[in-house]
Scaffold this motif. Structure first.
Motif, PDB file in Angstrom:
ATOM      1  N   TYR A 169       2.545  -5.233   1.282  1.00  0.00           N
ATOM      2  CA  TYR A 169       1.951  -5.739   0.047  1.00  0.00           C
ATOM      3  C   TYR A 169       0.740  -6.632   0.312  1.00  0.00           C
ATOM      4  CZ  TYR A 169       5.280  -9.502   1.102  1.00  0.00           C
ATOM      5  OH  TYR A 169       6.005 -10.479   1.727  1.00  0.00           O
ATOM      6  N   GLU A 170       0.617  -7.199   1.511  1.00  0.00           N
ATOM      7  CA  GLU A 170      -0.580  -7.984   1.842  1.00  0.00           C
ATOM      8  C   GLU A 170      -1.827  -7.106   1.820  1.00  0.00           C
ATOM      9  OE1 GLU A 170       0.482 -11.355   5.002  1.00  0.00           O
ATOM     10  OE2 GLU A 170       0.999  -9.338   5.694  1.00  0.00           O
ATOM     11  N   LEU A 171      -1.668  -5.859   2.221  1.00  0.00           N
ATOM     12  CA  LEU A 171      -2.806  -4.948   2.326  1.00  0.00           C
ATOM     13  C   LEU A 171      -3.310  -4.462   0.977  1.00  0.00           C
ATOM     14  CD1 LEU A 171      -1.535  -2.867   5.364  1.00  0.00           C
ATOM     15  CD2 LEU A 171      -3.272  -4.665   5.385  1.00  0.00           C
ATOM     16  N   VAL A 172      -2.511  -4.641  -0.074  1.00  0.00           N
ATOM     17  CA  VAL A 172      -2.924  -4.184  -1.400  1.00  0.00           C
ATOM     18  C   VAL A 172      -3.100  -5.326  -2.392  1.00  0.00           C
ATOM     19  CG1 VAL A 172      -1.911  -1.897  -1.093  1.00  0.00           C
ATOM     20  CG2 VAL A 172      -0.544  -3.703  -2.133  1.00  0.00           C
ATOM     21  N   GLU A 173      -2.911  -6.564  -1.957  1.00  0.00           N
ATOM     22  CA  GLU A 173      -3.079  -7.711  -2.850  1.00  0.00           C
ATOM     23  C   GLU A 173      -4.475  -7.715  -3.457  1.00  0.00           C
ATOM     24  OE1 GLU A 173      -0.074 -11.083  -1.085  1.00  0.00           O
ATOM     25  OE2 GLU A 173      -2.125 -11.076  -0.378  1.00  0.00           O
ATOM     26  N   GLY A 174      -4.503  -7.977  -4.753  1.00  0.00           N
ATOM     27  CA  GLY A 174      -5.780  -8.080  -5.441  1.00  0.00           C
ATOM     28  C   GLY A 174      -6.419  -6.744  -5.768  1.00  0.00           C
ATOM     29  N   ILE A 175      -5.742  -5.648  -5.466  1.00  0.00           N
ATOM     30  CA  ILE A 175      -6.322  -4.333  -5.754  1.00  0.00           C
ATOM     31  C   ILE A 175      -5.737  -3.745  -7.018  1.00  0.00           C
ATOM     32  CG2 ILE A 175      -6.598  -1.966  -4.936  1.00  0.00           C
ATOM     33  CD1 ILE A 175      -6.542  -3.008  -2.131  1.00  0.00           C
ATOM     34  N   SER A 176      -4.417  -3.694  -7.091  1.00  0.00           N
ATOM     35  CA  SER A 176      -3.787  -3.018  -8.208  1.00  0.00           C
ATOM     36  C   SER A 176      -2.494  -3.705  -8.590  1.00  0.00           C
ATOM     37  CB  SER A 176      -3.497  -1.564  -7.832  1.00  0.00           C
ATOM     38  OG  SER A 176      -2.748  -0.936  -8.839  1.00  0.00           O
ATOM     39  N   SER A 177      -2.299  -3.853  -9.877  1.00  0.00           N
ATOM     40  CA  SER A 177      -1.029  -4.392 -10.343  1.00  0.00           C
ATOM     41  C   SER A 177      -0.013  -3.272 -10.531  1.00  0.00           C
ATOM     42  CB  SER A 177      -1.238  -5.148 -11.654  1.00  0.00           C
ATOM     43  OG  SER A 177      -1.753  -4.262 -12.626  1.00  0.00           O
TER      44      SER A 177
END
Length: 188
Positions: A169-177
Motif C-alpha cells: 500500500y505504500e507504493l500506491v499511496e496518494g494515487i487511488s482511493s
C-alpha cells in the motif's frame, strides 16, 4: 539480496501459485504434469486460475529516453528494491532494457488485488518518469521473469539495489482511493 543474486546467475522467478492438481488432462486428451519429481512446477501450473499472490512487483522497461538506467531510477519517488538489465539490454537497435523489482514485506493476496496494485504502480512510474511503459508484462499475474547472466562477457550486465522492502500500500499511496486494504492489514 538473494533474489538479485539468483537473477544475475540466470535463474527465472514468478509469483506464488497453489491449488493445482497433481495431474490433469489437456484439450487433446493428453496428460498434463503440474509438479515435477524434483518439486518444481511446470508452466501448466502457472496460470491465472492457480495464482495465489505475489511477494514482489516487477516492472519491465524495454524503451526509455533516459540516458542511463540510474537516471531513470533517480526520477522515482519509490526506488526499486533492485534492478538489473535483461538479456536484450543494449542489443543492436534495442537500447536500454531492464527490470525493476519491488520486494514486499507481505504478499499481495488474490488476483483482483494484485491487478489493482500493479496497475497503480505502473501509473505512478509513468507519471514520475514522464514516459509510457510499453511492455506491461508485469501486470499479468501468470508472468514469469527471466534473470540475466553476469558471467557472460557477451552481455552488458548492470544492476543495483536499494535494499528497500515495501508494504504494497505504500507504493500506491496518494494515487487511488479505489484500492482498499484487505485481509486484516492495518493503515499506518
Amino acid at each position: 539480496p538473494e533474489l538479485l543474486n539468483y537473477c544475475l546467475n540466470g535463474y527465472s522467478f514468478c509469483n506464488l501459485f497453489t491449488g493445482f492438481p497433481n495431474k490433469g488432462w489437456n484439450d487433446r486428451g493428453g496428460a498434463v504434469t503440474y509438479i515435477k519429481k524434483d518439486g518444481s512446477f511446470t508452466l501448466s501450473a502457472k496460470k491465472n486460475e492457480y495464482f495465489y499472490g505475489s511477494n514482489a512487483i516487477c516492472i519491465d522497461i524495454d524503451s526509455t529516453a533516459a540516458p542511463t538506467i540510474q537516471d531513470y531510477v533517480d526520477r522515482l519517488s519509490y526506488k526499486p528494491t533492485f534492478w538489473y538489465t535483461t538479456f536484450s539490454h543494449m542489443e543492436s537497435g534495442k537500447g536500454i532494457r531492464f527490470r525493476m523489482v519491488y520486494a514486499l514485506a507481505e504478499p499481495i493476496i488474490g488476483q483482483q488485488q494484485f491487478d489493482a496494485v500493479v496497475d497503480q504502480v505502473h501509473r505512478r512510474i509513468e507519471s514520475e518518469v514522464g514516459e509510457v511503459i510499453e511492455d506491461k508484462c508485469g501486470e499479468k499475474c501468470s508472468q514469469y521473469f527471466n534473470g540475466t547472466n553476469v558471467n557472460n562477457n557477451e552481455l552488458v550486465v548492470e544492476y543495483d539495489h536499494s535494499g528497500w522492502i515495501y508494504e504494497w500500500y505504500e507504493l500506491v499511496e496518494g494515487i487511488s482511493s479505489d484500492i482498499k486494504e484487505e485481509e486484516g492489514r492495518k493503515e499506518r
